[in-house]
Write a protein that holds these residues in place. Structure first.
Motif, short mmCIF file in Angstrom:
data_model
loop_
_atom_site.label_atom_id
_atom_site.label_comp_id
_atom_site.label_asym_id
_atom_site.label_seq_id
_atom_site.Cartn_x
_atom_site.Cartn_y
_atom_site.Cartn_z
N ASP A 1 0.82 -1.21 0.00
CA ASP A 1 0.00 0.00 0.00
C ASP A 1 0.85 1.26 0.00
O ASP A 1 0.42 2.31 -0.51
CB ASP A 1 -0.93 0.03 1.22
CG ASP A 1 -2.12 -0.90 1.06
OD1 ASP A 1 -2.23 -1.56 0.00
OD2 ASP A 1 -2.93 -1.00 1.99
N TYR B 1 0.60 5.35 -1.54
CA TYR B 1 0.75 6.59 -0.79
C TYR B 1 1.75 7.51 -1.49
O TYR B 1 1.50 8.72 -1.65
CB TYR B 1 1.27 6.33 0.63
CG TYR B 1 0.49 5.37 1.48
CD1 TYR B 1 -0.79 4.93 1.14
CD2 TYR B 1 1.04 4.89 2.67
CE1 TYR B 1 -1.48 4.05 1.95
CE2 TYR B 1 0.35 4.01 3.49
CZ TYR B 1 -0.91 3.59 3.12
OH TYR B 1 -1.59 2.72 3.92
N THR C 1 -7.46 6.32 -6.49
CA THR C 1 -7.17 6.21 -5.06
C THR C 1 -8.45 6.06 -4.24
O THR C 1 -9.51 6.55 -4.61
CB THR C 1 -6.38 7.43 -4.57
OG1 THR C 1 -5.95 7.19 -3.23
CG2 THR C 1 -7.23 8.69 -4.61
N TYR D 1 -8.26 6.68 -0.76
CA TYR D 1 -8.02 7.32 0.53
C TYR D 1 -8.66 8.71 0.62
O TYR D 1 -8.55 9.52 -0.31
CB TYR D 1 -6.52 7.41 0.79
CG TYR D 1 -5.88 6.06 0.83
CD1 TYR D 1 -6.01 5.24 1.94
CD2 TYR D 1 -5.20 5.56 -0.28
CE1 TYR D 1 -5.45 3.97 1.97
CE2 TYR D 1 -4.64 4.29 -0.27
CZ TYR D 1 -4.77 3.50 0.85
OH TYR D 1 -4.22 2.24 0.86
N ALA E 1 -5.95 11.83 4.59
CA ALA E 1 -4.91 10.87 4.22
C ALA E 1 -4.10 11.40 3.05
O ALA E 1 -2.86 11.30 3.03
CB ALA E 1 -5.54 9.52 3.88
N GLN E 2 -4.79 11.99 2.07
CA GLN E 2 -4.09 12.55 0.92
C GLN E 2 -3.14 13.67 1.33
O GLN E 2 -2.02 13.79 0.81
CB GLN E 2 -5.10 13.08 -0.10
CG GLN E 2 -5.95 12.02 -0.76
CD GLN E 2 -5.13 11.05 -1.60
OE1 GLN E 2 -4.04 11.37 -2.07
NE2 GLN E 2 -5.66 9.85 -1.80
N LYS F 1 -9.29 7.39 7.56
CA LYS F 1 -10.10 6.22 7.25
C LYS F 1 -11.43 6.43 7.96
O LYS F 1 -11.46 7.05 9.02
CB LYS F 1 -9.43 4.93 7.71
CG LYS F 1 -8.27 4.51 6.81
CD LYS F 1 -7.79 3.10 7.14
CE LYS F 1 -6.76 2.64 6.12
NZ LYS F 1 -6.24 1.28 6.44
#
Length: 416
Positions: free
Chosen positions: A80, A84, A127, A129, A133-134, A232
């Motif tokens: 993962d 990212y 994506t 996320y 998170a980004q 999340k």
């Protein structure tokens, strides 16, 4: 002395698991992680029964050494982290990460020989996320578009989480030694320092939200929980516990305003750029078979004998969550995640409000690596993780009833 010995055993297990990863020996790694879990359980029993009081320095130094060892792990258990790095790179180029899949032509100039070939679902999935998170991906990759750079930022986020959890423990009057329940647990070590999962940021924001709540900083608590939710979505289930609306309590309306404001502000930059901001999430729900219900291990197991609609299962889950003291525990176990790192935040919650049976899934979640299957948990793995929890949970509840009954008899005897 006993805690020093346990620390040395944990570090020995760390070395064993690390070598297994370099050798690509999954079975040996799982065994190492389970043995570490057994050592952790012994330490947890000592903490619960107040058998000795390990110095905080020993707890933190051991935690740091465990993370230092895991930091050296190769990208083996999960890839993962390449997504990212890719999302951070795409944003640095001024492109909305939700707009394209990695193989789309407009992103050709961003490809390389290290990150791009290792992105999972690169030819069909944008994506998944959420915005916070980004933002973490973008910030982390400004230190370097490499695995070690991103890991370092996430380990730093976890360090913030540990500090916040210590503040919670001190504020509520719990022993600071309870931080060992998180700091020495092998699951966060392998999933954050080892694999570099974004769950570190979620844990940090959840811990900050809890610390702000117990110290009366209502707006800060709401803002932090919103940030955690946009790493999340799981932490959203904590909202009923942290937001208590009351006409006479302006602070809780500030909580809601702060929560809403952070959600709006976080999504705004990505909405303005354009593109669907849910990314791969709707397709992911289908891929993991959550929409059909078979992705929920308990629902799938029961459904083999008695068909149960997905809506009915979710309604029962929601009803159970309404009054649950451990909202995060209930949500995680009912969702029955297919990947071990989804249990990391549960370890943080249980650190400040321990319910010992709920630690069982966090210790056995490593079994999900044994037979990885998209959208499905093998029966023996699910039975071990969730069946074991059911056994320990029912046993704990039965024991509490026995103690309550004995206490009642004792009270009636002395009232005569």
């Amino acid at each position: 002395m006993r805690f020093l010995l346990l620390a040395l055993l944990l570090l020995s297990g760390e070395a064993f698991g690390l070598l297994a990863q370099f050798d690509h020996d999954l079975a040996r790694f799982v065994i190492a992680a389970l043995l570490q879990g057994a050592v952790w359980a012994v330490a947890a029993v000592f903490i619960a029964r107040r058998v000795g009081r390990p110095p905080l320095a020993l707890i933190l130094v051991t935690a740091a050494l465990m993370r230092l060892g895991a930091f050296a792990a190769p990208v083996y258990l999960s890839d993962d982290i390449y997504r990212y790095i890719w999302d951070g790179r795409v944003q640095a180029a001024g492109i909305n990460p939700y707009r394209y899949i990695p193989t789309d032509t407009p992103l050709t100039s961003l490809r390389d020989e290290t990150v791009f070939p290792n992105i999972n679902r690169s030819n069909y999935a944008p994506t998944i996320y959420p915005p916070v998170a980004q933002m973490v991906f973008f910030v982390a990759t400004r230190f370097g578009e490499t695995v070690p750079a991103v890991k370092l930022v996430l380990v730093a986020a976890e360090a913030i989480a540990i500090v916040a959890l210590l503040l919670v423990l001190r504020t509520v009057g719990a022993p600071h030694q309870n931080i060992m329940l998180y700091a020495w647990h092998p699951l966060p070590v392998w999933e954050i320092a080892g694999s570099g999962h974004i769950d570190a940021a979620m844990v940090a924001f959840v811990a900050i939200a809890l610390a702000a709540a117990v110290t009366g900083r209502r707006a800060s608590s709401g803002a932090a929980l919103a940030a955690a939710t946009l790493v999340k979505f799981f932490p959203l289930v904590l909202m009923p516990a942290l937001w208590r609306p009351a006409k006479s309590n302006l602070g809780d309306w500030r909580w809601l305003s702060a929560f809403s404001g952070v959600v709006f502000a976080a999504y705004l930059p990505y909405l303005r750029v354009g593109g669907p901001v849910l990314g791969f999430l709707p397709s992911y729900v289908t891929e993991e078979k959550l929409n059909s219900g078979s992705g929920f291990w308990l629902l799938d197991l029961v459904g083999r004998a008695v068909p149960v609609p997905v809506a009915a299962y979710l309604a029962v889950a929601a009803a159970g969550l309404r009054w649950a003291a451990a909202l995060g525990t209930a949500a995680t176990l009912l969702a029955s995640p297919h990947y071990g790192w989804y249990f990391v935040w549960l370890v943080a919650l249980l650190c400040v409000a321990p319910w010992w049976p709920a630690f069982w899934p966090t210790l056995t979640a490593v079994l999900l690596y044994w037979e990885p299957q998209t959208g499905h948990i093998p029966l023996w793995v699910g039975s071990t993780i969730y069946g074991g929890f059911a056994i320990f949970g029912c046993g704990d509840i039965a024991w509490r009833f026995v103690l309550a009954a004995r206490s009642g008899e004792y009270g009636r005897h002395h009232a005569r």
